[in-house]
Scaffold this motif. Structure first.
Motif, PDB file in Angstrom:
ATOM      1  N   TYR A   1       0.912  -1.935  -0.025  1.00 55.02           N
ATOM      2  CA  TYR A   1      -0.170  -0.183  -0.101  1.00 55.02           C
ATOM      3  C   TYR A   1       0.866   0.968   0.236  1.00 55.02           C
ATOM      4  O   TYR A   1       0.368   2.690  -0.866  1.00 55.02           O
ATOM      5  CB  TYR A   1      -0.896  -0.345   1.099  1.00 55.02           C
ATOM      6  N   TYR A   2       1.967   1.816   0.490  1.00 50.93           N
ATOM      7  CA  TYR A   2       2.457   2.541   1.117  1.00 50.93           C
ATOM      8  C   TYR A   2       4.066   2.978  -0.060  1.00 50.93           C
ATOM      9  O   TYR A   2       4.053   3.605  -0.684  1.00 50.93           O
ATOM     10  CB  TYR A   2       4.002   2.683   2.378  1.00 50.93           C
TER      11      TYR A   2
ATOM     12  N   PRO B   1       2.663   6.573  -0.962  1.00 57.40           N
ATOM     13  CA  PRO B   1       1.411   6.038  -1.380  1.00 57.40           C
ATOM     14  C   PRO B   1       0.912   6.844  -2.594  1.00 57.40           C
ATOM     15  O   PRO B   1       0.713   8.247  -3.199  1.00 57.40           O
ATOM     16  CB  PRO B   1       0.286   6.301  -0.530  1.00 57.40           C
ATOM     17  N   GLN B   2      -0.097   6.244  -3.908  1.00 59.33           N
ATOM     18  CA  GLN B   2      -0.648   6.665  -5.279  1.00 59.33           C
ATOM     19  C   GLN B   2       0.275   6.924  -6.075  1.00 59.33           C
ATOM     20  O   GLN B   2       0.152   6.814  -7.098  1.00 59.33           O
ATOM     21  CB  GLN B   2      -1.511   7.625  -4.783  1.00 59.33           C
TER      22      GLN B   2
ATOM     23  N   GLU C   1      -8.214   8.293   7.403  1.00 52.90           N
ATOM     24  CA  GLU C   1      -8.614   8.672   6.676  1.00 52.90           C
ATOM     25  C   GLU C   1     -10.229   9.515   6.260  1.00 52.90           C
ATOM     26  O   GLU C   1     -11.162   9.566   6.586  1.00 52.90           O
ATOM     27  CB  GLU C   1      -9.345   7.306   5.763  1.00 52.90           C
TER      28      GLU C   1
ATOM     29  N   GLY D   1     -10.394   3.937   2.827  1.00 55.68           N
ATOM     30  CA  GLY D   1      -9.482   3.989   1.810  1.00 55.68           C
ATOM     31  C   GLY D   1      -8.775   4.651   1.274  1.00 55.68           C
ATOM     32  O   GLY D   1      -7.431   3.966   0.086  1.00 55.68           O
ATOM     33  N   VAL D   2      -8.734   5.546   1.189  1.00 59.12           N
ATOM     34  CA  VAL D   2      -8.574   6.970   1.013  1.00 59.12           C
ATOM     35  C   VAL D   2      -6.846   7.652   1.900  1.00 59.12           C
ATOM     36  O   VAL D   2      -7.535   7.860   2.945  1.00 59.12           O
ATOM     37  CB  VAL D   2      -9.101   8.208   0.561  1.00 59.12           C
ATOM     38  N   PRO D   3      -6.098   7.588   1.560  1.00 60.67           N
ATOM     39  CA  PRO D   3      -4.939   7.590   2.535  1.00 60.67           C
ATOM     40  C   PRO D   3      -4.910   8.930   3.068  1.00 60.67           C
ATOM     41  O   PRO D   3      -5.596  10.018   2.381  1.00 60.67           O
ATOM     42  CB  PRO D   3      -3.983   7.335   1.898  1.00 60.67           C
TER      43      PRO D   3
ATOM     44  N   PRO E   1      -5.123   8.216  -7.873  1.00 59.40           N
ATOM     45  CA  PRO E   1      -5.488   8.966  -7.010  1.00 59.40           C
ATOM     46  C   PRO E   1      -6.646   8.068  -5.786  1.00 59.40           C
ATOM     47  O   PRO E   1      -7.314   7.534  -4.344  1.00 59.40           O
ATOM     48  CB  PRO E   1      -6.344   9.635  -7.383  1.00 59.40           C
ATOM     49  N   SER E   2      -6.839   6.514  -6.829  1.00 58.22           N
ATOM     50  CA  SER E   2      -8.069   5.453  -5.804  1.00 58.22           C
ATOM     51  C   SER E   2      -7.264   4.010  -6.681  1.00 58.22           C
ATOM     52  O   SER E   2      -6.650   4.081  -7.731  1.00 58.22           O
ATOM     53  CB  SER E   2      -9.142   5.904  -5.569  1.00 58.22           C
ATOM     54  N   GLU E   3      -8.151   3.461  -6.127  1.00 53.76           N
ATOM     55  CA  GLU E   3      -8.306   2.269  -7.407  1.00 53.76           C
ATOM     56  C   GLU E   3      -8.563   1.289  -8.659  1.00 53.76           C
ATOM     57  O   GLU E   3      -8.685   0.957  -9.410  1.00 53.76           O
ATOM     58  CB  GLU E   3      -8.292   0.683  -6.285  1.00 53.76           C
TER      59      GLU E   3
END
Lengths: 480, 301
Positions: free
Chosen positions: A335-336, A389-390, B220, B224-226, A440-442
Motif C-alpha cells: 500500500y505504501y 502512496p499512489q 482517512e 480506503g483513501v490515504p 488517486p484511488s484503485e
C-alpha cells in the motif's frame, strides 16, 4: 429466518411474557439483544456524527435541525426494522440479483510524437499485423473496455471483455468460459483468451505499467496474442507454485495466420514456477514454447521505385519465451511502497517461403517465391517503484536483435534485391521509456510517459504520452 | 511433447505416493481466522495463514504462493463482505481447486454470521472503499467471534465428519473460555466507555460499538483513501470543538498521519494490534483483546 426468530424472541422478552425457556437460552437472547442495542447505538452515533459534520460545514442551524429530525427518525426506523436492515445487503431479490459483475474501463491519452504514428514500423522484422502503432497525435481516446463476468453455474465461469475502438466497432477481446469443478488442480478455459505465452500477455492493457506494449510484444505477438481455442492448466499440489499447461488454438494471429483449414492450427506449452522468498518478496518465472503454421500471412512493403509490394509468408513459426517477475514490498504490504521488476525474452524462428508480389505496384517481377528463414529475438526489462502512496515511477529498456534473416529471393538472385525489402533491412531496434503515474484511488490512474523509440531505422521517435485510465463498476481482481 | 508427457506421468506418480497430510488443510485469509481455526481444529488441522498483521487486508495480491496453497486447501476461512474481493476470486479461478469455490462448504465466510455495522445506505465509489454488505472488520467484537466460532466448528465437522465430535468438544471448551474472557474484558474495559477517539481506518468499529467508545473522526478522509493534509487540518479544527483523548491506528497503517495529529492535538497516539500478530503481546485471540484493552486503558484516565 434466524433473525426473525430472534426478533420474535426479543419481543417476547420485552413484554415479559412467561416464556418457558431455559436460563441459558434466556441469557443468550439477552446477550443478543444487548449486542443489537450496542450495534444500533453505534449506528445512531454514526448518524449523529455525520450530522454534526454536516452542521459544521453548512453552518445553518435550521437546516441541520430539520436534518436532525429526519436522521433521528431514520435511525428509529432502522432500529425498528432490525430484520430488514441486518439482511438488506445479503438478501437481494428479483431478477437483478443474478446480474454478473460489470466493469467498464475508460482510457485515453494526449500524445505528442516527433514521428508520424500512422507510419510506425519496426525495421528488421516482419510486421506482426497487430495494433502496434503509438496513439494518434493530440487528444484521443483508447479502447473502451466492457468486462462482464459471473459464475455460470457450479461447473463454469464466463468472462467477456468487449472493446470498443475509438473509430467505432466492437470486438470481443476476450470471451471464454473456464471450469470451476475439475478435480486435482486442473482447469480448462475455452473460447477467445489472451494466451499464457508471456507474463504481460495475460494482463489487460489497463493493468500494464506502461502505456504501450514492449517492442518484443509488438514484433512477435502482434502487441498481445489472442487465441481462439482451449487451454488446459494443471497446478501441482506443492507449496511452490508449479503450473503446467498447454493451448490448442486456431492460431489466427501472428505468428500464425488464418488458414481456413480443419485440424489444429497452433499449439503452445507453458510452465510457470512461483513462490515467496520471504514475507516481503514474491516471484514468478515462466517458460513457453509456441508453434504456429501459416499459409498466407501477408504484409505490405515498398520496392526501390516506391511501388507497393505484398509479401506473403508460408511456413512454420516457433516462438520460445522466458519471463520473470519479482515484487517487493516492506512486510508484503504494497500500500505504501513497493517495487516490481519484470523482464521477458522471446526468440522467434520462422522457416518457409516468401512470395514477393509487386503486380499491384511497379509490376517489374510480378510474383517471385523463395525460401525464408529467420532467427530473431528480443527482450525488455522494466522496473516500477511506488515511492509514496499512489505515486510510482518506472523505467523500461527494450531491445530487438535482428539475428539472422535468410531471404532466398535476394541470396538466390531471383530478381528483387535487398533494397526491395526495406522492412527487413538489417537493424536492431531499441527503446528507452520512463513513466510517472499517480493513482488517486484503485479505480483511477494518470500517467506521464516519455519514450525515445528507435524502432525505425534512422529515425528516433520521441514520444510524450499523458494518459488516463478509469475503471467503473465492479472491483476487478488483478493478476499477480 | 512426448518427453513432457513422460515427465507429467512421473510427477503424478510421485505425488500420488506422498503420504496424506493432516486431515483438514485450512487456509485462513487473515491471521484472526488462522488463530480461530487453531482454537477449534487443534491438531486435527494444518493451517496456512495467507496474510500477516502487517499487511493491509484490503490490498493483498494473489501471489503465486497463495495460488499454490489454495490448490491444496480443504477449507478456506475468510472474512467475506468483499474484504478479499481483490484477490480471492483469482485464488478460486487459478488454483484448480473445486472445494473452495463460492457456495461450496470448503469456502467459509465469517461476516454473514454476524450483525453488520455501517451498511452503506447508498453505494457509490465517491464514498471511498465502502463495502455493500457493511464494515467487514467483524472480529474486533468478541461476541462476533463466538458466533463465527460456532459456525466454523460446524463447518469443520461437515468437512471432516470422522472428527466431528472432536471439533464440537473444542468449540464448547473455546466458547466457555471465551465467554469468561468477554465478561472479564467488559469489566476491565469499563473505563473505556464513552472514550472519544480518532481512528485511522474504520477497522475498529466493532470494538468501538462493543465497549461503547466514541469515534470522533478518522484520519482517512474516506474509507480506503490515504490521509491528506487538508483533511488532517480540518480534523484538527474539529478536535478543538469535540476533543478526542487518543488517536489509534492498526499495526499495518503508516504512523505519520496519526503522529502528526496527535502531536498537534496534544493527545497520545496508540498502535493497536488489530489482529493476531499485530503486536508482540497479541499471540492469539485472547491476548489480542487483552493487549488492545491494555493499550487503550491508560488513555482513558
Amino acid at each position: 429466518m434466524f433473525k426473525r426468530t430472534l426478533i420474535a424472541a426479543a419481543i417476547a422478552v420485552a413484554y415479559a411474557a412467561p416464556a418457558p425457556a431455559q436460563d441459558a437460552e434466556l441469557g443468550r437472547i439477552r446477550d443478543e439483544i444487548r449486542q443489537m442495542k450496542d450495534t444500533y447505538e453505534k449506528r445512531i452515533q454514526d448518524l449523529e456524527k455525520r450530522l454534526s459534520e454536516a452542521e459544521a460545514k453548512a453552518g445553518k442551524a435550521e437546516a441541520a435541525a430539520g436534518n436532525a429530525e429526519s436522521a433521528a427518525s431514520k435511525a428509529e426506523q432502522t432500529a425498528a426494522k432490525a430484520e430488514t436492515a441486518a439482511s438488506s445487503a445479503a438478501n437481494r431479490t428479483g431478477e437483478g440479483a443474478f446480474n454478473p459483475a460489470v466493469s467498464l474501463i475508460l482510457q485515453g491519452a494526449y500524445a505528442n510524437t516527433s514521428q508520424d504514428p500512422n507510419r510506425y514500423r519496426i525495421n528488421g522484422f516482419i510486421p506482426s499485423g497487430g495494433d502496434v502503432n503509438p496513439p494518434k497525435r493530440n487528444f484521443g481516446i483508447a479502447e473502451t473496455e466492457l468486462a462482464i463476468a459471473a459464475n455460470i453455474d457450479h461447473y463454469f465461469r464466463g468472462v467477456a471483455i468487449l472493446s470498443v475502438a475509438p473509430e467505432g466497432g466492437m470486438e470481443a477481446e476476450e470471451a471464454y468460459f473456464q471450469t470451476l469443478a475439475l478435480p486435482a488442480g486442473f482447469g480448462l478455459k475455452g473460447g477467445r483468451f489472451f494466451s499464457s505465452v508471456g507474463y504481460q500477455n495475460e494482463q489487460h492493457q489497463h493493468a500494464w505499467d506502461f502505456q504501450d506494449a514492449p517492442l518484443v510484444y509488438k514484433a512477435f505477438l502482434g502487441n498481445q496474442l489472442k487465441q481462439d481455442g482451449v487451454q488446459l492448466k494443471w497446478v501441482a499440489p506443492t507449496d511452490l507454485l508449479i503450473e503446467l499447461g498447454g493451448e490448442l488454438s486456431a492460431g489466427n494471429n501472428f505468428p500464425g495466420s488464418n488458414r481456413n483449414k480443419n485440424g489444429i492450427g497452433s499449439g503452445m506449452l507453458f510452465a510457470n514456477l512461483g513462490g515467496d522468498i520471504d514475507d516481503s518478496t514474491a516471484w514468478r518465472t515462466g517458460v513457453s514454447l509456441l508453434q504456429a503454421p501459416s499459409n498466407s500471412r501477408s504484409y505490405t512493403d515498398t520496392d526501390v521505385q516506391g511501388g507497393a509490394v505484398t509479401n506473403t509468408f508460408q511456413g512454420n513459426a516457433k516462438l520460445i519465451g522466458l519471463n520473470g517477475v519479482l515484487k517487493w514490498a516492506p512486510n508484503g504490504n504494497p500500500y505504501y511502497n513497493n517495487f516490481k521488476l519484470q523482464g521477458e525474452y522471446f526468440r522467434l524462428k520462422q522457416d518457409g517461403t516468401l512470395t514477393y508480389n509487386d503486380s499491384a505496384g511497379s509490376a517489374v517481377f510480378n510474383s517471385v517465391t523463395g525460401a525464408l528463414q529467420t532467427d530473431q529475438s528480443g527482450y525488455y526489462l522494466q522496473g516500477a517503484w511506488q515511492f509514496y502512496p499512489q505515486w510510482r515511477v518506472g523505467y523500461r529498456y527494450d531491445r530487438l536483435n535482428y539475428g539472422t534473416v535468410n531471404n532466398g529471393i535476394v541470396s538466390g538472385g531471383l530478381g528483387p534485391v535487398a533494397a526491395d525489402f526495406p522492412l527487413l533491412a538489417s537493424y536492431s531496434p531499441t527503446r528507452n521509456t520512463v513513466m510517472l503515474d499517480w493513482s488517486p484511488s484503485e479505480f483511477s490512474r494518470f500517467r506521464l510517459q516519455f519514450a525515445s523509440d528507435k524502432a525505425r531505422l534512422g529515425a528516433t521517435d520521441n514520444q510524450i504520452f499523458l494518459q488516463y485510465i478509469y475503471s467503473l463498476g465492479a472491483h476487478g481482481a488483478h493478476k499477480f | 511433447m512426448k518427453n513432457i508427457l513422460k515427465l507429467l506421468t512421473l510427477l503424478g506418480g510421485w505425488l500420488a505416493m506422498q503420504p496424506a497430510l493432516a486431515a483438514l488443510n485450512v487456509m485462513a485469509c487473515e491471521p484472526e481466522w488462522g488463530a480461530l481455526s487453531r482454537e477449534l481444529g487443534g491438531d486435527k488441522v494444518s493451517i496456512y495463514v495467507a496474510t500477516t498483521a502487517l499487511q493491509d487486508p484490503h490490498h493483498i495480491e494473489a501471489r503465486p504462493s497463495l495460488i499454490a496453497r489454495a490448490r491444496s486447501a480443504d477449507l478456506m476461512v475468510c472474512t467475506g463482505a468483499e474484504l478479499e474481493v481483490g484477490w480471492m476470486p483469482l485464488l478460486q479461478t487459478q488454483s484448480g481447486n473445486p472445494k473452495i469455490q463460492l457456495g461450496q462448504p470448503g469456502y467459509f465466510e465469517a461476516a454473514p454470521n454476524v450483525l453488520m455495522l455501517e451498511i452503506p445506505a447508498r453505494l457509490d465509489r465517491s464514498m471511498g472503499d465502502v463495502h455493500p454488505q457493511g464494515n467487514p472488520h467483524v472480529h474486533m467484537d468478541p461476541r462476533n467471534v463466538a458466533k463465527i466460532a460456532a459456525a466454523l466448528s460446524e463447518r469443520m465437522a461437515v468437512l471432516d465428519p470422522a472428527e466431528a465430535e472432536y471439533y464440537r468438544a473444542r468449540a464448547k471448551s473455546f466458547n466457555e473460555r471465551w465467554q469468561q474472557a468477554i465478561a472479564r474484558w467488559e469489566k476491565e474495559a469499563a473505563p473505556l466507555k464513552g472514550l472519544p477517539l480518532v481512528v485511522y481506518h474504520k477497522d475498529m468499529s466493532y470494538f468501538i460499538a462493543w465497549l461503547g467508545l466514541r469515534e470522533v473522526g478518522s484520519l482517512e478522509p474516506k474509507p480506503g483513501v490515504p490521509p491528506t493534509t487538508s483533511h488532517l487540518s480540518e480534523l484538527l479544527d474539529r478536535l478543538a470543538k469535540t476533543p478526542a483523548k487518543v488517536v489509534i491506528r492498526s499495526a499495518y497503517n503508516d504512523p505519520r498521519a496519526g503522529e502528526w495529529l496527535a502531536e498537534r492535538a496534544k493527545i497520545p497516539s496508540v498502535v493497536v494490534p488489530y489482529t493476531v500478530g499485530g503486536s508482540d503481546q497479541a499471540k492469539d485471540l485472547f491476548s489480542l483483546f487483552d493487549d488492545t484493552i491494555a493499550r487503550l486503558l491508560p488513555t482513558a484516565k
